[in-house]
Design an enzyme around this catalytic site. Structure first.
Site, PDB file in Angstrom:
ATOM      1  N   PRO A 137      31.777  47.642  21.405  1.00  0.00           N
ATOM      2  CA  PRO A 137      33.051  47.603  20.661  1.00  0.00           C
ATOM      3  C   PRO A 137      33.476  48.985  20.183  1.00  0.00           C
ATOM      4  O   PRO A 137      32.715  49.953  20.314  1.00  0.00           O
ATOM      5  CB  PRO A 137      32.709  46.702  19.469  1.00  0.00           C
ATOM      6  CG  PRO A 137      31.233  46.821  19.294  1.00  0.00           C
ATOM      7  CD  PRO A 137      30.653  47.091  20.641  1.00  0.00           C
ATOM      8  N   PHE A 171      46.041  52.433  32.813  1.00  0.00           N
ATOM      9  CA  PHE A 171      47.256  52.334  33.641  1.00  0.00           C
ATOM     10  C   PHE A 171      47.927  50.969  33.467  1.00  0.00           C
ATOM     11  O   PHE A 171      49.142  50.875  33.333  1.00  0.00           O
ATOM     12  CB  PHE A 171      46.906  52.520  35.130  1.00  0.00           C
ATOM     13  CG  PHE A 171      47.064  53.933  35.605  1.00  0.00           C
ATOM     14  CD1 PHE A 171      46.247  54.939  35.115  1.00  0.00           C
ATOM     15  CD2 PHE A 171      48.029  54.249  36.544  1.00  0.00           C
ATOM     16  CE1 PHE A 171      46.385  56.242  35.557  1.00  0.00           C
ATOM     17  CE2 PHE A 171      48.176  55.563  36.988  1.00  0.00           C
ATOM     18  CZ  PHE A 171      47.358  56.558  36.492  1.00  0.00           C
ATOM     19  N   ALA A 227      41.779  52.576  35.007  1.00  0.00           N
ATOM     20  CA  ALA A 227      42.500  51.411  35.534  1.00  0.00           C
ATOM     21  C   ALA A 227      43.072  50.592  34.380  1.00  0.00           C
ATOM     22  O   ALA A 227      44.239  50.192  34.412  1.00  0.00           O
ATOM     23  CB  ALA A 227      41.571  50.556  36.395  1.00  0.00           C
ATOM     24  N   ASN A 228      42.278  50.373  33.351  1.00  0.00           N
ATOM     25  CA  ASN A 228      42.778  49.603  32.210  1.00  0.00           C
ATOM     26  C   ASN A 228      43.898  50.359  31.492  1.00  0.00           C
ATOM     27  O   ASN A 228      44.874  49.755  31.050  1.00  0.00           O
ATOM     28  CB  ASN A 228      41.640  49.285  31.242  1.00  0.00           C
ATOM     29  CG  ASN A 228      40.882  48.036  31.675  1.00  0.00           C
ATOM     30  OD1 ASN A 228      41.351  47.283  32.530  1.00  0.00           O
ATOM     31  ND2 ASN A 228      39.715  47.813  31.113  1.00  0.00           N
ATOM     32  N   GLY A 249      23.050  40.440  28.443  1.00  0.00           N
ATOM     33  CA  GLY A 249      24.377  40.185  27.874  1.00  0.00           C
ATOM     34  C   GLY A 249      25.022  39.028  28.622  1.00  0.00           C
ATOM     35  O   GLY A 249      25.356  39.157  29.794  1.00  0.00           O
ATOM     36  N   THR A 280      31.984  48.520  30.034  1.00  0.00           N
ATOM     37  CA  THR A 280      32.781  49.748  30.102  1.00  0.00           C
ATOM     38  C   THR A 280      32.212  50.749  29.104  1.00  0.00           C
ATOM     39  O   THR A 280      32.001  50.424  27.943  1.00  0.00           O
ATOM     40  CB  THR A 280      34.248  49.441  29.745  1.00  0.00           C
ATOM     41  OG1 THR A 280      34.672  48.367  30.569  1.00  0.00           O
ATOM     42  CG2 THR A 280      35.129  50.640  29.971  1.00  0.00           C
ATOM     43  N   CYS A 328      39.592  44.515  26.200  1.00  0.00           N
ATOM     44  CA  CYS A 328      39.443  45.781  26.937  1.00  0.00           C
ATOM     45  C   CYS A 328      40.523  46.825  26.679  1.00  0.00           C
ATOM     46  O   CYS A 328      40.193  47.981  26.424  1.00  0.00           O
ATOM     47  CB  CYS A 328      39.406  45.496  28.435  1.00  0.00           C
ATOM     48  SG  CYS A 328      37.936  44.607  28.920  1.00  0.00           S
TER      49      CYS A 328
HETATM   50  C1  UDX Z   1      41.944  43.410  31.837  1.00  0.00           C
HETATM   51  C2  UDX Z   1      42.058  43.982  33.257  1.00  0.00           C
HETATM   52  O1  UDX Z   1      43.153  43.338  33.932  1.00  0.00           O
HETATM   53  C3  UDX Z   1      40.771  43.767  34.015  1.00  0.00           C
HETATM   54  O2  UDX Z   1      40.834  44.373  35.289  1.00  0.00           O
HETATM   55  C4  UDX Z   1      39.622  44.373  33.212  1.00  0.00           C
HETATM   56  O3  UDX Z   1      38.384  44.138  33.873  1.00  0.00           O
HETATM   57  C5  UDX Z   1      39.567  43.800  31.813  1.00  0.00           C
HETATM   58  O4  UDX Z   1      40.832  43.989  31.173  1.00  0.00           O
HETATM   59  P1  UDX Z   1      42.071  40.975  30.781  1.00  0.00           P
HETATM   60  O5  UDX Z   1      42.099  41.699  29.470  1.00  0.00           O
HETATM   61  O6  UDX Z   1      41.102  39.858  30.953  1.00  0.00           O
HETATM   62  O7  UDX Z   1      41.777  42.000  31.971  1.00  0.00           O
HETATM   63  O8  UDX Z   1      43.526  40.355  31.066  1.00  0.00           O
HETATM   64  P2  UDX Z   1      44.893  40.925  31.683  1.00  0.00           P
HETATM   65  O9  UDX Z   1      45.378  39.954  32.671  1.00  0.00           O
HETATM   66  O10 UDX Z   1      44.793  42.323  32.128  1.00  0.00           O
HETATM   67  O11 UDX Z   1      45.886  40.843  30.435  1.00  0.00           O
HETATM   68  C6  UDX Z   1      45.715  41.657  29.295  1.00  0.00           C
HETATM   69  C7  UDX Z   1      46.837  41.428  28.307  1.00  0.00           C
HETATM   70  O12 UDX Z   1      48.074  41.936  28.811  1.00  0.00           O
HETATM   71  C8  UDX Z   1      47.104  39.941  27.990  1.00  0.00           C
HETATM   72  O13 UDX Z   1      47.348  39.802  26.611  1.00  0.00           O
HETATM   73  C9  UDX Z   1      48.341  39.626  28.798  1.00  0.00           C
HETATM   74  O14 UDX Z   1      49.089  38.571  28.268  1.00  0.00           O
HETATM   75  C10 UDX Z   1      49.090  40.949  28.714  1.00  0.00           C
HETATM   76  N1  UDX Z   1      50.050  41.163  29.806  1.00  0.00           N
HETATM   77  C11 UDX Z   1      49.623  41.239  31.087  1.00  0.00           C
HETATM   78  C12 UDX Z   1      51.401  41.348  29.499  1.00  0.00           C
HETATM   79  O15 UDX Z   1      51.809  41.316  28.329  1.00  0.00           O
HETATM   80  N2  UDX Z   1      52.283  41.597  30.532  1.00  0.00           N
HETATM   81  C13 UDX Z   1      51.881  41.662  31.834  1.00  0.00           C
HETATM   82  O16 UDX Z   1      52.745  41.899  32.700  1.00  0.00           O
HETATM   83  C14 UDX Z   1      50.504  41.483  32.124  1.00  0.00           C
HETATM   84  P1  ADP Z   2      32.000  41.143  27.310  1.00  0.00           P
HETATM   85  O1  ADP Z   2      33.387  40.608  27.157  1.00  0.00           O
HETATM   86  O2  ADP Z   2      31.980  42.615  27.630  1.00  0.00           O
HETATM   87  O3  ADP Z   2      31.123  40.355  28.224  1.00  0.00           O
HETATM   88  P2  ADP Z   2      30.752  39.880  25.028  1.00  0.00           P
HETATM   89  O4  ADP Z   2      30.809  40.284  23.597  1.00  0.00           O
HETATM   90  O5  ADP Z   2      31.386  38.601  25.465  1.00  0.00           O
HETATM   91  O6  ADP Z   2      31.329  41.110  25.855  1.00  0.00           O
HETATM   92  O7  ADP Z   2      29.232  39.807  25.512  1.00  0.00           O
HETATM   93  C1  ADP Z   2      28.267  40.713  25.196  1.00  0.00           C
HETATM   94  C2  ADP Z   2      26.967  39.947  24.957  1.00  0.00           C
HETATM   95  O8  ADP Z   2      25.907  40.898  24.815  1.00  0.00           O
HETATM   96  C3  ADP Z   2      26.952  39.085  23.699  1.00  0.00           C
HETATM   97  O9  ADP Z   2      26.662  37.743  24.034  1.00  0.00           O
HETATM   98  C4  ADP Z   2      25.821  39.701  22.834  1.00  0.00           C
HETATM   99  O10 ADP Z   2      25.072  38.736  22.102  1.00  0.00           O
HETATM  100  C5  ADP Z   2      24.971  40.360  23.900  1.00  0.00           C
HETATM  101  N1  ADP Z   2      24.089  41.432  23.384  1.00  0.00           N
HETATM  102  C6  ADP Z   2      24.410  42.438  22.537  1.00  0.00           C
HETATM  103  N2  ADP Z   2      23.336  43.226  22.312  1.00  0.00           N
HETATM  104  C7  ADP Z   2      22.320  42.713  23.042  1.00  0.00           C
HETATM  105  C8  ADP Z   2      20.950  43.079  23.240  1.00  0.00           C
HETATM  106  N3  ADP Z   2      20.433  44.149  22.647  1.00  0.00           N
HETATM  107  N4  ADP Z   2      20.201  42.307  24.061  1.00  0.00           N
HETATM  108  C9  ADP Z   2      20.733  41.218  24.674  1.00  0.00           C
HETATM  109  N5  ADP Z   2      22.003  40.832  24.528  1.00  0.00           N
HETATM  110  C10 ADP Z   2      22.800  41.560  23.730  1.00  0.00           C
END
Ligand code: UDX
Ligand code: ADP
Length: 462
Positions: free
Chosen positions: A95, A228, A225-226, A14, A134, A278
C-alpha cells in the site's frame, strides 16, 4: 530430464485479488504442477477453500472448483510451502506509506520485506523469486540484497512478472492477456530463471505475447501502464467539466476522439472518477520516484492525474448539492453501487467512499446498495452509522429517497425498472448518473431530473 518437469512446484505468497485468481489460472493451465497459495490471513485461506470465495470475480469460482485440491492448494503454513517451492511468486500488499518519509506517496514495503526475510529463513534449496505485486523500480535489487546476505549457500534469482489483470475481467485477462511481461537479470542464471517463468505461461499463452525485458523495465512498465490508463480517464474527466459549460456532450467527444486509430476508444469513459487499488497508488509511487530523482516537472505532471480525479469526485457531490437547492441535510440519498467498478466486490479507493463521506458531511441520510460490496462498504464507512444505512435490494434503497446516485456501472442498474424507482421516490426525484450509462432521455420523460457527467442536465425546472 525434460525441462518442463523442472521447477514444478509453484508457490504464491499473498492470497488476494492478484494472487488468488492468477494462481488458480496457472493451476488450471498447468495440471502437472503443484500450485500452493499461502497467506497470513487464516480467514482468507479458509474462504478460498470454501464455497464462498473471499472475492467476487465472474468465472473465478469455476476455475477454483476445477483445480482445488487437485493441483491448487491454499494454506497458512508459509514456512513449509517455501521449503517445497521452486518458483515463489510474491503477491503481498504494497500500500501507499501512511507514515514517515514519503508518506502519502511512496510504497510501503514492510510486508514485502518481511516476506523476503521469511523466504531466506526457510529456503533450503535454490529458488526463483518473482515479484508479482507492483513495486517501485529497483525493488528487485533490494530484494536480492535481503535474500543473498546470510543465505547459507542457497541461490535466489529475483524476477519481475507484474500482473496486468483488471478486476471484474480477471479470468478473461488471465486466459487471454494482451501480454505477459517477465523481467530478469541478463546473466546466465537470470536468463535461465526467465525461461523457467516463461515456460509456466507458455503452457497457454502464445510465445509472441510473452515479452521479456530486464528487471527494471518490467517493474517500471507496470506502473507506466497504469499511469497511462489513469491519465486517459483524468483527461476525459477534465473535458467533461468543459462539456457541461459549453453544451458539448462528453460521450460524443470521446467517440470522435477515440475513433482516431492512434488514440483508440477504450478508457475514455467519463465518470465520477477512477478507483481501485492500483491507479492512485501506482501514480503516487511514480510521483515519489520522480521526486526522488529530482524530476520536479515529471512529478507534477503525474500528480495532476490524481488531483484531477479528486476534483471529479468533489465536483460530483457539488453538482448534487446545487441541483437539490443547496441542501441535502436530512434528505434520503440512495447510492446505487459501491464497488469501484462493476463485477467486483472490491471497494478500495472507490469513488463511492468519497461521495458517501461528502454527503454525510452535509448531513444527508445515505443508503448504500450494491449486489456484492455491502460488507466492504460497511468497513469503509465504519463510524458513520448515524447517517448511513445499507440495503441490498435497490427498490428498498430508493424508497422515499429524494435522489439516486449511480456510482457503479453494474448492469443490473441499467436494467432496473426505473419507472418503479420513480414511483417509490419522493418528488422532485433526482437521478445522478456517475457512470453515464443510463438512458437519460427516458428517465427525463418519466419525470426525473437527470444529471450526468459532461452532459447538459435535463431538469424539469428550466
Ligand atoms: C487496473 C488496470 O486496468 C490493470 O491492468 C491493472 O493490473 C490493475 O489496475 P482495475 O483497477 O482492476 O485494473 O480496473 P480498471 O478497469 O482499470 O478500472 C479502474 C477504474 O477506472 C474503475 O474505477 C473504473 O470504473 C474507472 N474507469 C475505467 C473509468 O472511469 N473510465 C474508463 O473509461 C475506464
Ligand atoms: P492485491 O490486490 O495486490 O492482491 P490484497 O491486499 O488483496 O492485494 O492481497 C495481499 C495479500 O497478501 C493479503 O491477503 C495479505 O494478508 C497477504 N499478506 C501480506 N503480508 C503477508 C505475509 N508476510 N505473508 C503472507 N501473506 C501476506
Amino acid at each position: 530430464m525434460p525441462k518442463k518437469t523442472e521447477n514444478k512446484n509453484i508457490l504464491c505468497i499473498g492470497a488476494g485479488y492478484v494472487g488468488g485468481p492468477t494462481m488458480a489460472m496457472i493451476a488450471k493451465k498447468c495440471p502437472d504442477r503443484k500450485v500452493t497459495v499461502v497467506d497470513i490471513n487464516a480467514d482468507r485461506i479458509k474462504a478460498w477453500q470454501s464455497d464462498k470465495l473471499p472475492i467476487y470475480e465472474p468465472g473465478l469460482a469455476e476455475v477454483v472448483s476445477e483445480t482445488l485440491n487437485r493441483n491448487l492448494f491454499f494454506s497458512t503454513d508459509i514456512d513449509k510451502a517455501i521449503e517445497e517451492a521452486d518458483i515463489i511468486f510474491v503477491a503481498v500488499n504494497t500500500p501507499t506509506k501512511t507514515f514517515g518519509e514519503g508518506a502519502g506517496r511512496a510504497a510501503d514495503l514492510q510486508y514485502w520485506e518481511k516476506t523476503a526475510r521469511q523466504i531466506k529463513r526457510c529456503a533450503k534449496s535454490d529458488k526463483i523469486v518473482v515479484e508479482k505485486s507492483t513495486l517501485p523500480v529497483r525493488t528487485a535489487a533490494a530484494m536480492r540484497r535481503v535474500l543473498s546476505e546470510g543465505a547459507n549457500g542457497v541461490n535466489f534469482e529475483v524476477l519481475s512478472n507484474p500482473e496486468f489483470l483488471a478486476e471484474g475481467t480477471a479470468i478473461r485477462d488471465l486466459e487471454m492477456p494482451d501480454r505477459v511481461l517477465v523481467g530478469s537479470a541478463e546473466t546466465p542464471s537470470g536468463l535461465a530463471a526467465r525461461e523457467a517463468v516463461v515456460d509456466v505461461y507458455a503452457s497457454w499463452i502464445p510465445r509472441e505475447r510473452i515479452l521479456t525485458t530486464n528487471v527494471w523495465s518490467s517493474e517500471l512498465s507496470k506502473i507506466a501502464a497504469n499511469a497511462f490508463l489513469a491519465q486517459r480517464i483524468s483527461s476525459i474527466n477534465a473535458l467533461s467539466e468543459l462539456c457541461e459549460k459549453t453544451g458539448a456532450n462528453v460521450s460524443e467527444v470521446a467517440r470522435a476522439v477515440g475513433a482516431d486509430s492512434r488514440i483508440g476508444p477504450r478508457f475514455l469513459k467519463a465518470g465520477v472518477g477512477f478507483g481501485g487499488s492500483c491507479f492512485k497508488k501506482d501514480i503516487l509511487n511514480l510521483v515519489y520516484m520522480c521526486e526522488s530523482e529530482g524530476l520536479t516537472e515529471a512529478a507534477d505532471y503525474w500528480r495532476s492525474v490524481v488531483d484531477m480525479n479528486e476534483h471529479q469526485k468533489n465536483r460530483f457531490v457539488k453538482t448534487m448539492l446545487r441541483a437539490m437547492f443547496n441542501t441535502v441535510a436530512g434528505k434520503r440519498i440512495a447510492l446505487l453501487g459501491f464497488a469501484f467498478k462493476a463485477d467486483t466486490s472490491d471497494t478500495r479507493e472507490s469513488p463511492a467512499i468519497s461521495v458517501a463521506k461528502l454527503l454525510v458531511e452535509e448531513h444527508a441520510q445515505v443508503v448504500v446498495s450494491d449486489p456484492h460490496a455491502i460488507e466492504n462498504a460497511k468497513r469503509d464507512l465504519a463510524g458513520l452509522e448515524e447517517f448511513v444505512t445499507y440495503e441490498r435490494d435497490p427498490y428498498k434503497a430508493v424508497e422515499g429517497a429524494d435522489a439516486v446516485a449511480v456510482l457503479t456501472d453494474w448492469s443490473e442498474y441499467k436494467n432496473i425498472d426505473w419507472q418503479k424507482v420513480y414511483d417509490l421516490m419522493r418528488k422532485p426525484a433526482f437521478v445522478f448518473d456517475g457512470r453515464n450509462f443510463l438512458g437519460h432521455a427516458k428517465l427525463y420523460s418519466m419525470g426525473f431530473h437527470v444529471y450526468a457527467i459532461g452532459i447538459e442536465p435535463k431538469s424539469h425546472f428550466y
